[in-house]
Write a protein that holds these residues in place. Structure first.
Motif, PDB file in Angstrom:
ATOM      1  N   THR A   1      24.480  -6.767 -20.878  1.00 10.48           N
ATOM      2  CA  THR A   1      23.616  -6.562 -19.727  1.00 10.48           C
ATOM      3  C   THR A   1      24.290  -7.118 -18.485  1.00 10.48           C
ATOM      4  OG1 THR A   1      22.455  -8.637 -20.151  1.00 10.48           O
ATOM      5  CG2 THR A   1      21.510  -6.634 -21.104  1.00 10.48           C
ATOM      6  N   PHE A   2      24.109  -6.467 -17.373  1.00  7.86           N
ATOM      7  CA  PHE A   2      24.611  -6.925 -16.092  1.00  7.86           C
ATOM      8  C   PHE A   2      23.521  -7.735 -15.402  1.00  7.86           C
ATOM      9  CE2 PHE A   2      28.354  -4.295 -16.041  1.00  7.86           C
ATOM     10  CZ  PHE A   2      28.013  -3.198 -16.809  1.00  7.86           C
TER      11      PHE A   2
ATOM     12  N   ASP B   1      30.199   3.094 -15.317  1.00  7.52           N
ATOM     13  CA  ASP B   1      31.068   2.483 -16.303  1.00  7.52           C
ATOM     14  C   ASP B   1      30.813   2.944 -17.732  1.00  7.52           C
ATOM     15  OD1 ASP B   1      30.236  -0.211 -14.296  1.00  7.52           O
ATOM     16  OD2 ASP B   1      32.281   0.589 -14.378  1.00  7.52           O
TER      17      ASP B   1
ATOM     18  N   TYR C   1      22.165  -4.032 -11.912  1.00  8.20           N
ATOM     19  CA  TYR C   1      22.849  -2.794 -12.178  1.00  8.20           C
ATOM     20  C   TYR C   1      21.968  -1.601 -11.870  1.00  8.20           C
ATOM     21  CZ  TYR C   1      20.466  -3.351 -16.706  1.00  8.20           C
ATOM     22  OH  TYR C   1      19.548  -3.562 -17.686  1.00  8.20           O
TER      23      TYR C   1
ATOM     24  N   GLU D   1      26.042   1.485 -14.124  1.00  8.17           N
ATOM     25  CA  GLU D   1      27.091   0.783 -13.396  1.00  8.17           C
ATOM     26  C   GLU D   1      26.565  -0.571 -12.947  1.00  8.17           C
ATOM     27  OE1 GLU D   1      26.899  -0.122 -10.134  1.00  8.17           O
ATOM     28  OE2 GLU D   1      25.709   1.378  -9.091  1.00  8.17           O
ATOM     29  N   GLY D   2      27.471  -1.482 -12.658  1.00  4.68           N
ATOM     30  CA  GLY D   2      27.092  -2.869 -12.480  1.00  4.68           C
ATOM     31  C   GLY D   2      26.970  -3.364 -11.059  1.00  4.68           C
TER      32      GLY D   2
END
Length: 124
Positions: A28-29, A112, A32, A99-100
């Motif tokens: 997990t970011f 990503d 994001y 994406e982050g």
């Protein structure tokens, strides 16, 4: 690594509705953005909609604005795409991506991780 699994595609008549789901798991970011893209055979992958995970800000492609709605369920790590008033030109494989940076980007290269896609067919 992040794993994304789409579901909910299928065959629908023009004017009908479908709801796509994307289940996210793995890394997990801290912040994001998750998005939906779509792709027809032999064509580039096109941006459909995106949502930031924390604030829930959204962005839509002009071609689907007013017909599709992106949403997320933070507790379930799910993102959804509610598609209404479907048209034959919405026929595509729909992909979920993450994406982050949480900036609602529309470029395919900005994302990503990708799911394997779910097929949507809209019959006229």
């Amino acid at each position: 690594q992040v794993q994304l699994v789409e579901s909910g595609g299928g065959l629908v008549q023009a004017g009908g509705s479908l709801r796509l789901s994307c289940a996210a798991s793995g890394r997990t970011f801290s912040r994001y953005c998750m998005a939906w893209f779509r792709q027809a055979p032999g064509k580039e992958r096109d941006f459909v909609a995106a949502i930031t995970w924390s604030a829930g800000a959204t962005r839509y492609a002009d071609s689907i604005k007013g017909r599709f709605t992106i949403s997320r369920d933070n507790a379930k790590n799910m993102v959804y795409l509610q598609m209404n008033s479907l048209k034959p030109e919405d026929t595509d494989v729909y992909y979920c991506a993450v994406e982050g940076l949480a900036v609602l980007r529309t470029a395919e290269g900005a994302y990503d991780y990708w799911g394997r896609g779910t097929q949507v067919i809209v019959a006229s």
